[in-house]
Design an enzyme around this catalytic site. Structure first.
Site, PDB file in Angstrom:
ATOM      1  CG  HIS A 130      -1.696   1.249   1.413  1.00 11.13           C
ATOM      2  ND1 HIS A 130      -3.004   1.383   0.992  1.00 11.13           N
ATOM      3  CD2 HIS A 130      -1.355   2.455   1.952  1.00 11.13           C
ATOM      4  CE1 HIS A 130      -3.432   2.605   1.270  1.00 11.13           C
ATOM      5  NE2 HIS A 130      -2.435   3.277   1.847  1.00 11.13           N
ATOM      6  CD  GLU A 131       2.097   3.518   3.671  1.00 11.37           C
ATOM      7  OE1 GLU A 131       2.452   4.620   3.189  1.00 11.37           O
ATOM      8  OE2 GLU A 131       1.037   3.370   4.307  1.00 11.37           O
ATOM      9  CG  HIS A 134       1.071   6.629  -0.740  1.00 15.18           C
ATOM     10  ND1 HIS A 134      -0.025   7.375  -1.125  1.00 15.18           N
ATOM     11  CD2 HIS A 134       0.743   6.072   0.467  1.00 15.18           C
ATOM     12  CE1 HIS A 134      -0.964   7.285  -0.204  1.00 15.18           C
ATOM     13  NE2 HIS A 134      -0.530   6.497   0.762  1.00 15.18           N
ATOM     14  CD  GLU A 179      -4.387   6.353   2.071  1.00  7.88           C
ATOM     15  OE1 GLU A 179      -4.248   5.163   2.388  1.00  7.88           O
ATOM     16  OE2 GLU A 179      -3.441   7.160   2.045  1.00  7.88           O
TER      17      GLU A 179
END
Length: 291
Positions: A130-131, A134, A179
């Site tokens: 998930h990070e 970004h 997100e």
């Protein structure tokens, strides 16, 4: 990680970016000078501040320091076709993870110890992915501004506070949309929607002792019940008010979104296309498929 995963060679952010993320990012890009302000003035200061904080009070993960976490990071980066950032572990009782990156600089991810203690290894990898989302989507500039504006909004007087509040609302709207893209990156790395939804469930109401007792099917049903509230005008209005000041969409909404995308033809076609391209490159290199 019990099965072979598709390695997404040549993956681009636009292959998985959520439409709401694209729309919100386009709106931010219309604000003149915002990008330059962060890169030239605010970004370098924030970057140095976070770097010093990490070096001073966090553990830098590597092959000789928490190597099991280092391996999870490398695997996720390999699947998502991304250069590994630095990974830090920080003592903190609040389960959280965050990333910082300015294009051309050394990006990093921070995981809190309480988050690691609550999750399985595969769920930890989903958080890392998930990070990484970004980074893949180049969210770094606006993420930096979100952190700065959220902290500063309550400190600015008079007209400055009005401007900051307006910008704050737009940035919070953007980061909530961003997100969704990063949850998709997590799914692409893990390739099992239940793992991603399990992370969201544990962030909603988990702890090291409660996490093993939680029921994912019941949580998915809960997400569907949240959807039903939108069927009335009052319900929709209350949901909008509830989320307006949040930096993340509520977890049940994120679970519903990832459940939908995992069942979509777009997701299946993306995996299949990348698998075909990966196999073709593997064959041309003499068969380097088993990594």
């Amino acid at each position: 990680m019990g099965f072979s995963k598709t390695q997404l060679i040549g993956l681009r952010a636009d292959d998985f970016r959520h439409p709401l993320d694209l729309q919100a990012t386009t709106a931010l890009k219309q604000l003149p000078g915002l990008d330059i302000l962060v890169r030239s003035l605010l970004g370098p200061v924030a970057e140095q501040f976070f770097y010093l904080n990490n070096i001073a009070s966090s553990i830098l993960v590597g092959k000789n320091q928490l190597p099991h976490l280092h391996k999870l990071l490398l695997e996720a980066c390999q699947i998502l076709d991304l250069e590994p950032p630095q990974l830090y572990v920080q003592q903190n009782p609040i389960p959280n993870a965050y990333t910082f990156a300015m294009r051309g600089k050394q990006p990093f991810i921070v995981l809190h110890t309480s988050l690691i203690e609550m999750l399985t290894p595969e769920e930890i990898q989903a958080v890392m992915a998930h990070e990484l989302g970004h980074l893949k989507c180049e969210h770094g500039v606006y993420l930096t501004l979100v952190n700065i504006v959220v902290l500063a909004a309550g400190l600015l007087p008079s007209w400055g506070a009005v401007i900051a509040q307006s910008l704050r609302e737009q940035l919070l709207q953007w980061v909530r949309c961003a997100e969704f893209s990063c949850d998709r990156a997590a799914l692409l790395a893990i390739q099992d929607p239940k793992v991603v939804m399990s992370v969201l469930m544990k962030l909603t109401g988990g702890s090291p002792t409660l996490a093993p007792q939680l029921n994912l099917d019941a949580f998915i049903e809960q997400a569907r019940a949240y959807d039903a509230i939108s069927e009335t005008e009052l319900g929709q209005m209350l949901k909008t008010a509830q989320t307006a000041q949040l930096t993340h969409p509520v977890p049940v909404l994120r679970a519903r979104e990832i459940d939908r995308w995992a069942s979509s033809q777009d997701y299946q076609r993306l995996l299949q296309r990348r698998q075909i391209e990966y196999n073709q490159k593997a064959d041309s290199k003499g068969g380097w498929r088993n990594w």
